[in-house]
Design an enzyme around this catalytic site. Sequence first.
Site, mmCIF file in Angstrom:
data_model
loop_
_atom_site.group_PDB
_atom_site.id
_atom_site.type_symbol
_atom_site.label_atom_id
_atom_site.label_comp_id
_atom_site.label_asym_id
_atom_site.label_seq_id
_atom_site.Cartn_x
_atom_site.Cartn_y
_atom_site.Cartn_z
ATOM 1 N N ASP A 32 0.923 -1.273 -0.103
ATOM 2 C CA ASP A 32 0.158 0.062 -0.103
ATOM 3 C C ASP A 32 0.669 1.201 -0.011
ATOM 4 O O ASP A 32 2.069 1.062 -0.123
ATOM 5 C CB ASP A 32 -0.843 0.218 1.177
ATOM 6 C CG ASP A 32 -2.225 0.756 0.798
ATOM 7 O OD1 ASP A 32 -2.374 1.791 0.650
ATOM 8 O OD2 ASP A 32 -3.259 0.042 1.047
ATOM 9 N N LEU A 42 1.572 3.069 -6.428
ATOM 10 C CA LEU A 42 1.186 2.466 -7.736
ATOM 11 C C LEU A 42 0.907 3.483 -8.865
ATOM 12 O O LEU A 42 0.557 2.895 -9.955
ATOM 13 C CB LEU A 42 0.070 1.427 -7.521
ATOM 14 C CG LEU A 42 0.762 0.030 -6.594
ATOM 15 C CD1 LEU A 42 -0.518 -0.781 -6.233
ATOM 16 C CD2 LEU A 42 1.550 -0.666 -7.316
ATOM 17 N N GLY A 71 -6.976 0.730 -5.277
ATOM 18 C CA GLY A 71 -7.772 1.757 -6.098
ATOM 19 C C GLY A 71 -8.381 2.737 -5.534
ATOM 20 O O GLY A 71 -8.211 2.982 -4.420
ATOM 21 N N TYR A 152 -13.430 5.828 -13.837
ATOM 22 C CA TYR A 152 -13.316 4.501 -12.879
ATOM 23 C C TYR A 152 -13.936 3.123 -13.558
ATOM 24 O O TYR A 152 -13.190 2.235 -13.609
ATOM 25 C CB TYR A 152 -14.525 4.975 -11.828
ATOM 26 C CG TYR A 152 -14.468 3.507 -10.890
ATOM 27 C CD1 TYR A 152 -13.301 3.442 -9.861
ATOM 28 C CD2 TYR A 152 -15.422 2.850 -10.705
ATOM 29 C CE1 TYR A 152 -13.346 2.632 -8.964
ATOM 30 C CE2 TYR A 152 -15.569 1.536 -9.642
ATOM 31 C CZ TYR A 152 -14.446 1.611 -8.711
ATOM 32 O OH TYR A 152 -14.287 0.570 -7.889
ATOM 33 N N LYS A 156 -11.688 -0.171 -14.613
ATOM 34 C CA LYS A 156 -12.292 -1.597 -14.522
ATOM 35 C C LYS A 156 -12.599 -2.247 -15.775
ATOM 36 O O LYS A 156 -12.359 -3.629 -15.645
ATOM 37 C CB LYS A 156 -13.588 -1.562 -13.423
ATOM 38 C CG LYS A 156 -12.987 -0.743 -11.994
ATOM 39 C CD LYS A 156 -12.012 -1.604 -11.365
ATOM 40 C CE LYS A 156 -11.569 -0.863 -10.093
ATOM 41 N NZ LYS A 156 -10.895 -1.584 -9.383
HETATM 42 P P1 NAI Z 1 -10.256 1.597 0.216
HETATM 43 O O1 NAI Z 1 -9.965 3.016 -0.272
HETATM 44 O O2 NAI Z 1 -10.643 0.981 1.295
HETATM 45 O O3 NAI Z 1 -8.831 0.814 -0.041
HETATM 46 C C1 NAI Z 1 -8.113 1.035 -1.181
HETATM 47 C C2 NAI Z 1 -6.790 0.891 -0.824
HETATM 48 O O4 NAI Z 1 -5.877 1.161 -2.148
HETATM 49 C C3 NAI Z 1 -6.257 1.877 0.049
HETATM 50 O O5 NAI Z 1 -5.536 1.392 1.366
HETATM 51 C C4 NAI Z 1 -5.317 3.130 -0.628
HETATM 52 O O6 NAI Z 1 -4.117 3.497 0.044
HETATM 53 C C5 NAI Z 1 -4.745 1.861 -1.701
HETATM 54 N N1 NAI Z 1 -4.133 2.862 -2.685
HETATM 55 C C6 NAI Z 1 -4.890 3.660 -3.470
HETATM 56 N N2 NAI Z 1 -4.168 4.237 -4.261
HETATM 57 C C7 NAI Z 1 -2.844 3.805 -4.061
HETATM 58 C C8 NAI Z 1 -1.773 3.823 -4.825
HETATM 59 N N3 NAI Z 1 -1.491 4.879 -5.644
HETATM 60 N N4 NAI Z 1 -0.480 3.294 -4.450
HETATM 61 C C9 NAI Z 1 -0.921 2.188 -3.488
HETATM 62 N N5 NAI Z 1 -2.018 2.065 -2.837
HETATM 63 C C10 NAI Z 1 -3.033 2.577 -3.172
HETATM 64 O O7 NAI Z 1 -11.067 1.174 -1.042
HETATM 65 P P2 NAI Z 1 -11.926 -0.346 -1.351
HETATM 66 O O8 NAI Z 1 -13.212 0.183 -1.472
HETATM 67 O O9 NAI Z 1 -11.670 -1.354 -0.129
HETATM 68 O O10 NAI Z 1 -11.478 -0.790 -2.844
HETATM 69 C C11 NAI Z 1 -10.502 -1.826 -2.813
HETATM 70 C C12 NAI Z 1 -10.802 -2.389 -4.376
HETATM 71 O O11 NAI Z 1 -11.992 -2.720 -4.646
HETATM 72 C C13 NAI Z 1 -10.456 -1.145 -5.528
HETATM 73 O O12 NAI Z 1 -9.785 -1.548 -6.557
HETATM 74 C C14 NAI Z 1 -11.904 -0.727 -5.873
HETATM 75 O O13 NAI Z 1 -11.950 -0.001 -6.936
HETATM 76 C C15 NAI Z 1 -12.680 -1.967 -5.829
HETATM 77 N N6 NAI Z 1 -13.985 -1.959 -5.411
HETATM 78 C C16 NAI Z 1 -14.808 -1.296 -4.450
HETATM 79 C C17 NAI Z 1 -16.022 -1.169 -4.260
HETATM 80 C C18 NAI Z 1 -16.767 -0.375 -3.279
HETATM 81 O O14 NAI Z 1 -17.624 -0.238 -3.394
HETATM 82 N N7 NAI Z 1 -15.663 -0.181 -2.294
HETATM 83 C C19 NAI Z 1 -16.677 -1.749 -5.359
HETATM 84 C C20 NAI Z 1 -16.257 -2.416 -6.453
HETATM 85 C C21 NAI Z 1 -14.843 -2.463 -6.641
#
Ligand code: NAI
Length: 265
Positions: A32, A42, A71, A152, A156
Amino acid sequence: MGVYAITGSASGIGAATRARLTAAGHDVIGVDRADQEVNADLATSDGRAAVVAAVTKRCNGQLDGLVTAAGVGPPFDPAEMVSINYFGTEAILTGLRSVLAAANGAQVVALCSNSVTITPNVPTDIVDGCVNGDEAAARHAAQVNGIGAYAYAASKIGIARYVRTHAPGEDWAGSNIRLNAIAPGATMTPLTQSGLDSDEVGEAMRSLPIPTGEFAQPDQIAGWIEHMLTGVGASFMCGSIVFVDGGSDALIRPDAIPPLFELDL
Ligand code: NAI
């Protein structure tokens, strides 16, 4: 017990997956921006290369599984979103393929989203930039379009296409690596909260129909990811995009699956 790398492991779905795998006795290499075993950005090619090098070293050249959960979502900058979500994922999948192959039976789950099917009018030029591996073109298209929800969904869709294109091939299935994606619906995480708090997408997110009722909790998605990594029958799953979205996709597009096609016979 296996060694698994998880990007985005500090929060939300990645953190919940980390907790499950750790509780089951596996070693997890978290990736992360901060506070994990591997810390890098990333969004940049240097950060992606550093992650590949550090994970390769920490797993001693053999990785049993990978989850790409890092993400961002709207209201994040659209061009940066494409860089992180698509190119930050693509580089890790491609860069770690050889250490996954070395495990001879590795499982990979990429985080896709149900936005790939429930978002209308996604600009094809952003998707094309991703699929063609042209980060500058994808970023430019996302910036010119300017709508975060499109950037977004396009990022995806790029991931879904990567999985569908690569999973059955010699480098993946042929190297005994199973590559699949999960497409969650709205899940209550910091990413979702920042969307809900924004003028840009807050109202649209609140009005999304979810037949089962509430947004998911991260562990409800992590449970499926764990199953796709280690569950009975996981080794027969290849190139699948698994929708776990409370029924939103089924409600919005009931007739879309199976897509009909014709062949000249
Ligand atoms: P979150 O915000 O809780 O966790 C995402 C993590 O990615 C964070 O810890 C963040 O620091 C890390 N991150 C972001 N940019 C970064 C970078 N440049 N370099 C390294 N790390 C980085 O988000 P969540 O909801 O857990 O999302 C996880 C995945 O699931 C994402 O890919 C998101 O698009 C996908 N997703 C989420 C949904 C939702 O409703 N929360 C629905 C569908 C997909």
